[in-house]
Design a protein around this motif. Sequence first.
Motif, PDB file in Angstrom:
ATOM      1  N   UNK A  15      35.546 -18.143 -16.262  1.00 35.15           N
ATOM      2  CA  UNK A  15      34.601 -18.702 -17.222  1.00 35.15           C
ATOM      3  C   UNK A  15      34.937 -18.480 -18.682  1.00 35.15           C
ATOM      4  N   UNK A  16      36.225 -18.347 -19.008  1.00 31.34           N
ATOM      5  CA  UNK A  16      36.608 -18.082 -20.408  1.00 31.34           C
ATOM      6  C   UNK A  16      36.166 -19.189 -21.352  1.00 31.34           C
ATOM      7  N   UNK A  17      36.498 -20.422 -21.014  1.00 30.32           N
ATOM      8  CA  UNK A  17      36.221 -21.537 -21.928  1.00 30.32           C
ATOM      9  C   UNK A  17      34.729 -21.734 -22.147  1.00 30.32           C
ATOM     10  N   UNK A  18      33.959 -21.669 -21.068  1.00 28.06           N
ATOM     11  CA  UNK A  18      32.511 -21.830 -21.180  1.00 28.06           C
ATOM     12  C   UNK A  18      31.909 -20.711 -22.019  1.00 28.06           C
ATOM     13  N   UNK A  19      32.396 -19.491 -21.818  1.00 27.19           N
ATOM     14  CA  UNK A  19      31.894 -18.353 -22.580  1.00 27.19           C
ATOM     15  C   UNK A  19      32.257 -18.496 -24.053  1.00 27.19           C
ATOM     16  N   UNK A  20      33.497 -18.872 -24.338  1.00 31.25           N
ATOM     17  CA  UNK A  20      33.941 -19.034 -25.725  1.00 31.25           C
ATOM     18  C   UNK A  20      33.114 -20.100 -26.437  1.00 31.25           C
ATOM     19  N   UNK A  21      32.876 -21.205 -25.765  1.00 30.21           N
ATOM     20  CA  UNK A  21      32.109 -22.302 -26.363  1.00 30.21           C
ATOM     21  C   UNK A  21      30.680 -21.864 -26.680  1.00 30.21           C
ATOM     22  N   UNK A  22      30.025 -21.210 -25.733  1.00 31.34           N
ATOM     23  CA  UNK A  22      28.638 -20.818 -25.947  1.00 31.34           C
ATOM     24  C   UNK A  22      28.504 -19.709 -26.979  1.00 31.34           C
ATOM     25  N   UNK A  23      29.480 -18.820 -27.060  1.00 28.16           N
ATOM     26  CA  UNK A  23      29.468 -17.811 -28.121  1.00 28.16           C
ATOM     27  C   UNK A  23      29.571 -18.470 -29.483  1.00 28.16           C
ATOM     28  N   UNK A  24      30.463 -19.430 -29.603  1.00 35.05           N
ATOM     29  CA  UNK A  24      30.611 -20.146 -30.876  1.00 35.05           C
ATOM     30  C   UNK A  24      29.297 -20.811 -31.274  1.00 35.05           C
ATOM     31  N   UNK A  25      28.607 -21.411 -30.317  1.00 31.30           N
ATOM     32  CA  UNK A  25      27.327 -22.064 -30.596  1.00 31.30           C
ATOM     33  C   UNK A  25      26.254 -21.056 -31.001  1.00 31.30           C
ATOM     34  N   UNK A  26      26.331 -19.835 -30.450  1.00 30.66           N
ATOM     35  CA  UNK A  26      25.370 -18.795 -30.821  1.00 30.66           C
ATOM     36  C   UNK A  26      25.494 -18.423 -32.302  1.00 30.66           C
ATOM     37  N   UNK A  27      26.701 -18.479 -32.838  1.00 35.82           N
ATOM     38  CA  UNK A  27      26.955 -18.018 -34.204  1.00 35.82           C
ATOM     39  C   UNK A  27      26.836 -19.111 -35.260  1.00 35.82           C
ATOM     40  N   UNK A  28      26.851 -20.374 -34.868  1.00 34.55           N
ATOM     41  CA  UNK A  28      27.046 -21.429 -35.849  1.00 34.55           C
ATOM     42  C   UNK A  28      25.876 -21.617 -36.817  1.00 34.55           C
ATOM     43  N   UNK A  29      24.689 -21.125 -36.472  1.00 35.27           N
ATOM     44  CA  UNK A  29      23.562 -21.252 -37.401  1.00 35.27           C
ATOM     45  C   UNK A  29      23.652 -20.256 -38.558  1.00 35.27           C
ATOM     46  N   UNK A  30      24.358 -19.138 -38.344  1.00 29.21           N
ATOM     47  CA  UNK A  30      24.452 -18.113 -39.380  1.00 29.21           C
ATOM     48  C   UNK A  30      25.800 -18.109 -40.102  1.00 29.21           C
ATOM     49  N   UNK A  31      26.831 -18.625 -39.447  1.00 27.49           N
ATOM     50  CA  UNK A  31      28.185 -18.544 -39.994  1.00 27.49           C
ATOM     51  C   UNK A  31      28.889 -19.887 -39.864  1.00 27.49           C
TER      52      UNK A  31
END
Length: 201
Positions: A15-31
């Motif tokens: 699940x690397x790609x799915x995890x990487x994508x969702x982590x990026x989405x978690x941060x995009x509102x602040x950074x």
Amino acid sequence: MAKIITVAHQKGGVGKSTLAMNLALCFQDQLSVALVDTDLQGSLYHIREDFPNLAIIGVDKLDDIRHLKYDLIIVDTPPYLSNRLPELFHQSDFILVPTKAGFFDVMAIRSTIALIQEAIAASPGLKAGIVLNMIKPRSGITADVVELLGQMEIGLLQSVIHDRTSIARSSMTGGVLNSRDTKAKDELIALADEVVGLVIA
């Protein structure tokens, strides 16, 4: 200069790609966040049009990653132990190693951890952590697996990501944060918070 989080495990199907994508989405509102796809198959890069508010980038040269003008860069790596990983690790601030809770999944990360240790020896500020990913909600993590992970040279994070349909389908639904699955959202946000705390500590 951007902080770089690299998601790596030599074994596919964790699940690397799915995890990487969702982590990026978690941060995009602040950074300002970029998700960099280094996999030759370009699985994330090919869905970039489905995520118009997230910069999903393919790179030809790994040196280019450091020069991207973002606050945070999350790097997805190929599902095999490529000769590019050492270079990626040396550029990273944090390496996240997702694993399932199976015995062979855990044993398979040893080669990746060996590369991480080499990178840490050369760059003492580099940090890393293992996260249990795609864990069946009703199946307990066996004591044997926990003991094995405790023997690894890289620490096990407190956050656990369970195997949920909303996460598996998130690349088609705009990410977990857009779903109604509050448990999945809470898990991803908790992981993002834990990783940030380790990166800036």
